[in-house]
Enzyme design. Structure first.
Site, mmCIF file in Angstrom:
data_model
loop_
_atom_site.group_PDB
_atom_site.id
_atom_site.type_symbol
_atom_site.label_atom_id
_atom_site.label_comp_id
_atom_site.label_asym_id
_atom_site.label_seq_id
_atom_site.Cartn_x
_atom_site.Cartn_y
_atom_site.Cartn_z
ATOM 1 N N ASP A 1 55.969 24.122 -25.529
ATOM 2 C CA ASP A 1 57.703 24.405 -24.221
ATOM 3 C C ASP A 1 58.111 25.627 -24.135
ATOM 4 O O ASP A 1 59.096 26.379 -25.238
ATOM 5 C CB ASP A 1 58.128 23.047 -25.036
ATOM 6 C CG ASP A 1 59.367 22.583 -24.027
ATOM 7 O OD1 ASP A 1 58.706 22.820 -22.804
ATOM 8 O OD2 ASP A 1 60.782 22.435 -23.944
ATOM 9 N N GLU B 1 54.767 28.126 -21.839
ATOM 10 C CA GLU B 1 55.556 27.408 -20.584
ATOM 11 C C GLU B 1 56.923 28.777 -20.588
ATOM 12 O O GLU B 1 57.396 28.944 -21.402
ATOM 13 C CB GLU B 1 56.012 26.339 -20.177
ATOM 14 C CG GLU B 1 57.281 25.944 -19.152
ATOM 15 C CD GLU B 1 58.078 25.107 -19.388
ATOM 16 O OE1 GLU B 1 58.361 25.221 -18.529
ATOM 17 O OE2 GLU B 1 58.070 25.003 -20.419
ATOM 18 N N PHE C 1 53.058 29.360 -8.697
ATOM 19 C CA PHE C 1 52.371 28.693 -7.774
ATOM 20 C C PHE C 1 52.446 27.797 -7.316
ATOM 21 O O PHE C 1 52.808 27.328 -6.218
ATOM 22 C CB PHE C 1 50.901 28.496 -8.483
ATOM 23 C CG PHE C 1 49.744 27.926 -7.739
ATOM 24 C CD1 PHE C 1 49.095 28.794 -6.765
ATOM 25 C CD2 PHE C 1 49.480 26.759 -7.123
ATOM 26 C CE1 PHE C 1 47.606 28.913 -6.183
ATOM 27 C CE2 PHE C 1 48.848 25.848 -6.510
ATOM 28 C CZ PHE C 1 47.873 27.126 -6.328
ATOM 29 N N HIS D 1 55.521 26.280 -7.136
ATOM 30 C CA HIS D 1 56.834 26.314 -6.155
ATOM 31 C C HIS D 1 56.355 27.011 -4.434
ATOM 32 O O HIS D 1 56.906 26.517 -4.213
ATOM 33 C CB HIS D 1 57.865 26.977 -6.427
ATOM 34 C CG HIS D 1 58.813 27.463 -7.963
ATOM 35 N ND1 HIS D 1 58.773 25.976 -8.443
ATOM 36 C CD2 HIS D 1 58.687 27.726 -8.809
ATOM 37 C CE1 HIS D 1 59.074 25.571 -9.492
ATOM 38 N NE2 HIS D 1 59.408 27.333 -9.895
ATOM 39 N N GLY E 1 60.022 14.830 -12.886
ATOM 40 C CA GLY E 1 61.226 14.301 -13.351
ATOM 41 C C GLY E 1 62.022 14.874 -13.717
ATOM 42 O O GLY E 1 63.938 13.924 -13.864
ATOM 43 N N ASN E 2 62.308 15.545 -12.766
ATOM 44 C CA ASN E 2 64.011 16.956 -12.359
ATOM 45 C C ASN E 2 64.104 16.732 -11.500
ATOM 46 O O ASN E 2 65.497 17.042 -10.989
ATOM 47 C CB ASN E 2 63.367 18.184 -13.207
ATOM 48 C CG ASN E 2 63.341 18.467 -14.637
ATOM 49 O OD1 ASN E 2 64.222 17.713 -16.015
ATOM 50 N ND2 ASN E 2 62.953 19.670 -14.752
#
Length: 615
Positions: free
Chosen positions: A264, A301, A328, A330, A398-399
């Site tokens: 992450d 990430e 990609f 976005h 989720g954001n």
């Protein structure tokens, strides 16, 4: 290189014929003792100059314990493998070697063949456990994926959390089934031909149950992350902190047979030492693979578009095998009619999507307005298998304040087009749980902290984050159990339309990915033609085996709300249809011809994808 780290765990409690070996890093402590709860005895540890340790005959697998620091603080083991009573309770000794594996015949898949499926253990099934996932593995195989990517499972407060608030990197969330439950899941996956990717967090620790500073300088004030002080990878005492996380990586691979790790927010791992932590991890993993003969991958990430992460060790890179490519996503979301605010403001839609197909990064040494600086490096020389792409994931859903999935934001036709855009790409495609049937339940941010001040801080933080949101709704309360329950998949939808048909469509797409030139993530043969005015994109994919003529696959994508004509490339052979998202069998309006002359044209329906081949 420390061979002991490769051979076995050295931290916490390990078992051998000589009993239990206890070892903990507490360099500034004056004394450290082991408190055994079952026997209610306290055993002093001896200091070898850096670590405190002892050989203990009284300690058995399953026993609970804590360490006593300076005859005052009683704390769980920072390298605990189990926390049955939660993050504040005693640690539990576990013998990881007692599990009987049946996967000796398993060989990890080639990375270029990975078809990924990201899931959250707590919301993927009604049970919310590893055992629950096991009951759905045959379903995932029927769908056509071959690798599951599990969101973080390191022990976190309570029973509801995304997993990025973990505070025991070695302990597997007890409510999910613990380390034995994860071992069983991995073993079953391998028996069924599925690879397992585990999401891990090495850039920060969660706030509740974080007792690391009581043991030693695990953190440094040199750098700040969005979550507070950075983990100490390059300051004084950093050698042991680095070893702690390197050993954790090796444990997942060696003791739990995990096939790949997704690391992450790797850009938030601050390390100015000559050998970056990620590079050192790769060196250790390479040595582990050399000794065991098993293949493992490291996927990061990163939002920096910095190729040093995926550059080989020989080229002074960090040697990571692949990375998530948010750009990609976005570009695709904006092209599909999504909002253009926040980080989406940097993406103009179909032109940037075309660039992502060709170059992976949209910003690859160019000026990004939101950051007001040059961002990224060229990806020349990097294979398609080094990039993971998606139309949705846990973050991108989720954001959002209300956790909406694309199924709630775009039409069914656009959902099919977006799926085709991802799976036909020259990269590794990833689905997010439930997208294959157009799940309508949101995926919200949820926690189950016990600290009332922290709970309120989370609530206020979410309200502040979405203060500019204009609408009749407030941000859901992350602490409310109903927020978690609403985020669970509704499997009953699979038996209803249009979800059942969408599932079959995804099956067909994934089968096409496996059995055509789309299988090969070959960036070198990609060509893209864009018509911005008509909002159309033509993607050319090609691959040839030795001694065989090349197969050309052409993907015709119409992102507009009007039918659009495409002229197919000149070919000696007729073009044969492989997929048509507008076909009535997929609940579309009308099917296109199954075969077209080598210099013909075809009309694409609104918000649709057509795929033809000339073999």
């Amino acid at each position: 290189m420390n061979q002991a780290l490769i051979d076995r765990r050295t931290l916490g409690i390990t078992f051998s014929d000589n009993g239990a070996c206890v070892r903990v890093w507490a360099p500034l402590a004056q004394s450290v003792a082991l408190h055994l709860y079952k026997q209610d005895v306290t055993i002093p540890l001896t200091n070898d100059g850096n670590y405190w340790q002892a050989q203990v005959s009284q300690l058995q697998p399953g026993d609970t314990y804590k360490f006593v620091l300076n005859d005052a603080l009683e704390r769980p083991d920072p390298a605990s493998l189990a926390q049955p009573e939660g993050v504040h309770g005693p640690s539990q000794a576990v013998d990881t070697q007692s599990f009987v594996w049946t996967d000796t015949g398993w060989s990890n898949l080639p990375l270029e063949d990975y078809l990924l499926y990201e899931l959250h253990t707590g919301t993927f099934t009604p049970e919310g456990t590893f055992a629950g996932i096991e009951t759905r593995l045959d379903y995932l195989i029927e769908l056509g994926i071959n690798a599951i990517e599990i969101m973080p499972v390191a022990q976190f407060p309570g029973t509801r959390n995304w997993g990025y608030d973990g505070v025991f990197p070695y302990a597997v969330q007890h409510s999910y089934g613990g380390i034995a439950g994860l071992q069983r899941l991995v073993d079953t996956c391998h028996r069924k031909g599925l690879a397992v990717v585990l999401d891990v967090v090495y850039n920060h620790m969660g706030p509740e149950g974080n007792y690391f500073t009581d043991y030693g300088p695990y953190f440094t004030t040199r750098y700040q992350t969005p979550w507070g002080n950075s983990l100490n990878f390059d300051d004084d005492y950093s050698d042991s902190v680095r070893h702690y996380f390197i050993e954790n990586v090796l444990m997942w691979f060696r003791d739990l047979h995990i096939d790949a790790l997704r690391i992450d927010a790797a850009h938030a791992i601050h390390d100015a030492r000559e050998t970056h932590l990620l590079r050192e991890i790769k060196q250790y993993v390479d040595e582990l693979m050399q000794q065991t003969g098993r293949q493992h991958y490291l996927i990061v990430e990163s939002d920096q578009n910095e190729t040093r992460f995926i550059q080989p060790l020989a080229n002074q890179g960090y040697g990571m095998d692949a990375q998530w490519n948010d750009e990609f996503h976005h570009a695709l979301r904006v092209t599909a009619g999504g909002e253009r605010s926040g980080y989406y403001a940097d993406y103009n839609g179909i032109q940037h999507l075309a660039k992502a197909y060709k170059d992976a990064y949209v910003y690859d040494g160019t000026y990004m307005p939101r950051r007001a600086r040059i961002v990224g490096k060229s990806t020349a020389g990097h294979a398609g298998r080094q990039f993971v792409v998606f139309s949705q994931n846990h973050d991108q859903i989720g954001n959002r304040m209300l956790g909406e999935r694309p199924s709630q934001l775009v039409s069914l036709e656009m959902q099919k087009l977006m799926a085709g855009a991802v799976i036909s790409s020259p990269y590794l495609p990833m689905l997010f749980m439930g997208e294959e049937w157009g799940e309508l339940n949101p995926f919200l941010y949820f926690v189950s902290h016990s600290d009332t001040n922290l709970i309120e801080a989370v609530r206020q933080g979410r309200k502040k984050e979405f203060a500019a949101f204009q609408g009749p709704f407030e941000a859901p309360d992350a602490q409310d159990e109903q927020t978690f329950e609403r985020s669970k998949l509704n499997w009953t939808r699979l038996s209803r339309e249009p979800h059942q048909t969408l599932f079959r469509y995804y099956q067909t797409l994934l089968a096409l990915r496996k059995h055509s030139s789309l299988r090969h993530p070959d960036r070198e043969s990609v060509a893209v033609v864009v018509d911005e005015a008509r909002q159309t994109l033509t993607l050319f994919r090609q691959h040839s085996e030795a001694g065989q003529s090349a197969e050309t696959v052409v993907c015709l994508m119409n992102f507009s709300k009007e039918a659009q004509a495409f002229t197919l490339p000149i070919s000696e052979k007729a073009w044969k249809k492989l997929l048509d998202s507008a076909d009535p069998q997929w609940l579309g309006p009308i099917a296109s011809p199954s075969e077209i002359a080598g210099n013909g044209s075809v009309t694409s329906q609104p918000e649709s994808i057509l795929i033809y081949t000339n073999t």
